[in-house]
Design a protein around this motif. Structure first.
Motif, PDB file in Angstrom:
ATOM      1  N   HIS A 105      -0.144   9.009   9.950  1.00  0.00           N
ATOM      2  CA  HIS A 105      -0.889   8.144   9.026  1.00  0.00           C
ATOM      3  C   HIS A 105      -1.346   6.839   9.707  1.00  0.00           C
ATOM      4  O   HIS A 105      -2.475   6.382   9.503  1.00  0.00           O
ATOM      5  N   HIS A 115      -5.044   5.045  10.347  1.00  0.00           N
ATOM      6  CA  HIS A 115      -5.482   3.661  10.074  1.00  0.00           C
ATOM      7  C   HIS A 115      -6.082   3.050  11.336  1.00  0.00           C
ATOM      8  O   HIS A 115      -7.132   2.400  11.290  1.00  0.00           O
ATOM      9  N   SER A 122       0.153  -2.821   6.279  1.00  0.00           N
ATOM     10  CA  SER A 122       0.004  -2.028   5.058  1.00  0.00           C
ATOM     11  C   SER A 122       1.188  -2.274   4.134  1.00  0.00           C
ATOM     12  O   SER A 122       1.970  -3.198   4.345  1.00  0.00           O
ATOM     13  N   GLY A 123       1.320  -1.426   3.125  1.00  0.00           N
ATOM     14  CA  GLY A 123       2.413  -1.589   2.170  1.00  0.00           C
ATOM     15  C   GLY A 123       3.756  -1.176   2.765  1.00  0.00           C
ATOM     16  O   GLY A 123       4.802  -1.636   2.322  1.00  0.00           O
ATOM     17  N   GLY A 160       2.338  -6.036   3.154  1.00  0.00           N
ATOM     18  CA  GLY A 160       1.763  -5.583   1.882  1.00  0.00           C
ATOM     19  C   GLY A 160       2.803  -5.625   0.769  1.00  0.00           C
ATOM     20  O   GLY A 160       2.508  -5.996  -0.373  1.00  0.00           O
ATOM     21  N   ASP A 200       2.790  -7.698  -2.674  1.00  0.00           N
ATOM     22  CA  ASP A 200       3.021  -7.060  -3.979  1.00  0.00           C
ATOM     23  C   ASP A 200       4.178  -7.723  -4.732  1.00  0.00           C
ATOM     24  O   ASP A 200       4.115  -7.896  -5.953  1.00  0.00           O
ATOM     25  N   GLY A 248      -1.674  -7.232  -3.936  1.00  0.00           N
ATOM     26  CA  GLY A 248      -2.405  -7.827  -2.814  1.00  0.00           C
ATOM     27  C   GLY A 248      -3.806  -8.311  -3.181  1.00  0.00           C
ATOM     28  O   GLY A 248      -4.133  -9.485  -2.970  1.00  0.00           O
ATOM     29  N   GLY A 276      -4.016  -1.221   4.740  1.00  0.00           N
ATOM     30  CA  GLY A 276      -4.439  -1.704   3.423  1.00  0.00           C
ATOM     31  C   GLY A 276      -4.665  -3.211   3.349  1.00  0.00           C
ATOM     32  O   GLY A 276      -5.616  -3.686   2.725  1.00  0.00           O
ATOM     33  N   ASN A 300      -7.875  -7.882   3.212  1.00  0.00           N
ATOM     34  CA  ASN A 300      -7.748  -9.294   2.836  1.00  0.00           C
ATOM     35  C   ASN A 300      -8.814 -10.155   3.530  1.00  0.00           C
ATOM     36  O   ASN A 300      -8.816 -10.301   4.754  1.00  0.00           O
ATOM     37  N   ASP A 356      -5.465   3.663   1.807  1.00  0.00           N
ATOM     38  CA  ASP A 356      -5.193   5.042   2.203  1.00  0.00           C
ATOM     39  C   ASP A 356      -6.318   5.969   1.751  1.00  0.00           C
ATOM     40  O   ASP A 356      -6.824   5.846   0.641  1.00  0.00           O
TER      41      ASP A 356
HETATM   42  O1  KG4 Z   1      -2.434   1.127   3.747  1.00  0.00           O
HETATM   43  P1  KG4 Z   1      -2.206   1.041   2.283  1.00  0.00           P
HETATM   44  O2  KG4 Z   1      -3.321   1.431   1.357  1.00  0.00           O
HETATM   45  O3  KG4 Z   1      -0.958   1.910   1.883  1.00  0.00           O
HETATM   46  C1  KG4 Z   1       0.148   2.036   2.706  1.00  0.00           C
HETATM   47  O4  KG4 Z   1       0.070   2.847   3.673  1.00  0.00           O
HETATM   48  O5  KG4 Z   1       1.110   1.291   2.454  1.00  0.00           O
HETATM   49  O6  KG4 Z   1      -1.736  -0.467   1.958  1.00  0.00           O
HETATM   50  C2  KG4 Z   1      -1.448  -0.865   0.639  1.00  0.00           C
HETATM   51  C3  KG4 Z   1      -1.114  -2.340   0.618  1.00  0.00           C
HETATM   52  C4  KG4 Z   1      -0.569  -2.814  -0.718  1.00  0.00           C
HETATM   53  O7  KG4 Z   1       0.619  -3.547  -0.491  1.00  0.00           O
HETATM   54  C5  KG4 Z   1      -1.679  -3.702  -1.258  1.00  0.00           C
HETATM   55  O8  KG4 Z   1      -1.239  -4.755  -2.099  1.00  0.00           O
HETATM   56  C6  KG4 Z   1      -2.258  -4.252   0.023  1.00  0.00           C
HETATM   57  O9  KG4 Z   1      -2.280  -3.139   0.890  1.00  0.00           O
HETATM   58  N1  KG4 Z   1      -3.612  -4.815  -0.142  1.00  0.00           N
HETATM   59  C7  KG4 Z   1      -3.904  -6.132   0.053  1.00  0.00           C
HETATM   60  C8  KG4 Z   1      -5.280  -6.277  -0.247  1.00  0.00           C
HETATM   61  N2  KG4 Z   1      -5.764  -5.050  -0.620  1.00  0.00           N
HETATM   62  C9  KG4 Z   1      -4.725  -4.170  -0.544  1.00  0.00           C
HETATM   63  N3  KG4 Z   1      -3.138  -7.157   0.446  1.00  0.00           N
HETATM   64  C10 KG4 Z   1      -3.715  -8.364   0.555  1.00  0.00           C
HETATM   65  N4  KG4 Z   1      -5.014  -8.598   0.273  1.00  0.00           N
HETATM   66  C11 KG4 Z   1      -5.831  -7.593  -0.123  1.00  0.00           C
HETATM   67  N5  KG4 Z   1      -7.123  -7.828  -0.396  1.00  0.00           N
END
Ligand code: KG4
Ligand code: ZN
Length: 358
Positions: A118, A122, A146-147, A173, A177, A190, A286, A290, A320
């Protein structure tokens, strides 16, 4: 070559059909069709992803999302050359649903099955520009946020990854959250923190709290966010809790948190670029959506490392998705570096980097 790609590592069910070609200096990709379903609203009441609910939803939705992706691509299953699926890292019950589904499709269609990391998805997809993944100036320093992950990865050559630094506790992330939850903002928080912080900057809202910048001056490229999260909790308690804050005060709090995170990443990116001599810098994952972090890191590279190429993922693929899984699978298969296996097991903690930290 056409690939059917499946992503179910967390709470997004993604299927994509991607066509790829090897170029003399890299790869070209064309997304023939894709479909993505987010379960975020279902998990919102839990304030995070609930693994068994994610599993059930993936199982229910995969056939529908597959049909939609194939329809968007105007293609039938028999026309794809291989099936790619996320093997890890991620939530194992969620990963298993994608793997079982992909394995069955591959078997029925007598196609090879390609496991994809994964985080490689990314990373590589963040280097794609206008459908091309050109040979980047190596080494590439990637900051993957990411999260579930936060790491600096050095790519000296295609598919060779070295760990430069990582979070010692929470992923960034996750911190976004959790702080959003403290502010009573919906999950995933986020994007809400980001929107509020932007508002506070626009209005020059007065500061309501000062948060620490953890590990700012430590010698390594590691980061840590659990202390920042706790500091946010105490600061908010001192302010009387989220209910006592006006919208403007909440926004100012969100800005302070985002500033703290960005200051840390700026300092560590500087350190990592100096330590590795990287020629390309890329942000992925993710949190790469930002706006403030994107801008600040771009400014840092422009001002202090003008010879380093700066790359950002398109906003549509920061979260994702299966397109990134298809692109990573294609890059590998077109380079003769794909692991074609019949039997595949989910690997919740599948590492990307093999070598030890610098
Ligand atoms: O990569 P991802 O989609 O899933 C994982 O692999 O974890 O990342 C998700 C994370 C979440 O914690 C979400 O709140 C964060 O990315 N996120 C952001 C923004 N958009 C998504 N964090 C800060 N600012 C953003 N604009
Ligand atoms: Zn991810």
């Amino acid at each position: 070559m056409k690939i059917l790609a499946i992503e179910t590592s967390c709470d997004e069910t993604g299927v994509a059909v991607v066509e790829g070609e090897k170029l003399p200096d890299g790869f070209s990709f064309k997304v023939l069709g894709a479909a993505l379903l987010s379960q975020a609203e279902l998990h919102a009441p839990y304030g995070g992803v609930y693994p068994n609910l994610a599993k059930r939803e993936h199982e229910k939705n995969l056939p529908l999302i597959l049909a939609q992706a194939l329809e968007n691509a105007s293609i039938s299953l028999s026309e794809v050359d291989a099936v790619a699926v996320t093997q890890g890292p991620g939530l194992e019950p969620a990963l298993w649903t994608g793997i079982t589904f992909a394995q069955q499709l591959a078997r029925e269609q007598s196609k090879p099955l390609i496991p994809v990391n994964h985080m490689e998805g990314h990373l590589l997809s963040s280097l794609v520009e206008d459908g091309k993944l050109p040979q980047p100036q190596m080494p590439v320093l990637a900051l993957l946020v990411s999260g579930g992950h936060t790491e600096f990865v050095l790519m000296r050559d295609w598919f060779e990854y070295e760990l430069v630094g990582e979070t010692l506790d929470d992923a960034v992330g996750e911190a976004f959250d959790k702080v959003a939850r403290m502010l009573e903002l919906p999950y995933p928080g986020g994007p809400h923190i980001s929107r509020l912080a932007d508002e506070a900057r626009l209005k020059s809202a007065p500061s309501v709290a000062t948060l620490p910048r953890p590990m700012l001056t430590s010698k390594t490229c590691d980061v840590s966010f659990s202390g920042l999260k706790t500091a946010a909790l105490y600061a908010l308690r001192d302010l009387g809790g989220a209910q006592k804050l006006s919208e403007e005060e909440k926004a100012a709090f969100a800005r302070e948190f985002e500033d703290a995170v960005t200051d840390v990443f700026k300092a560590k990116t500087r350190k990592a670029l100096e330590a590795t001599g990287a020629r390309t810098f890329v942000l992925g994952g993710g949190v790469a959506a930002n706006r403030y972090l994107r801008e600040r890191l771009q400014q840092l590279v422009l001002d202090e490392f003008p010879d380093v190429a700066f790359r950002l993922p398109e906003l549509s693929i920061t979260g994702d998705n299966a397109i990134m899984i298809g692109e990573a699978a294609l890059a590998r298969i077109l380079s003769g570096k794909a692991k074609l296996t019949g039997e595949l097991r989910a690997a919740g903690t599948l590492p990307l980097t093999t070598k030890s930290r610098l």
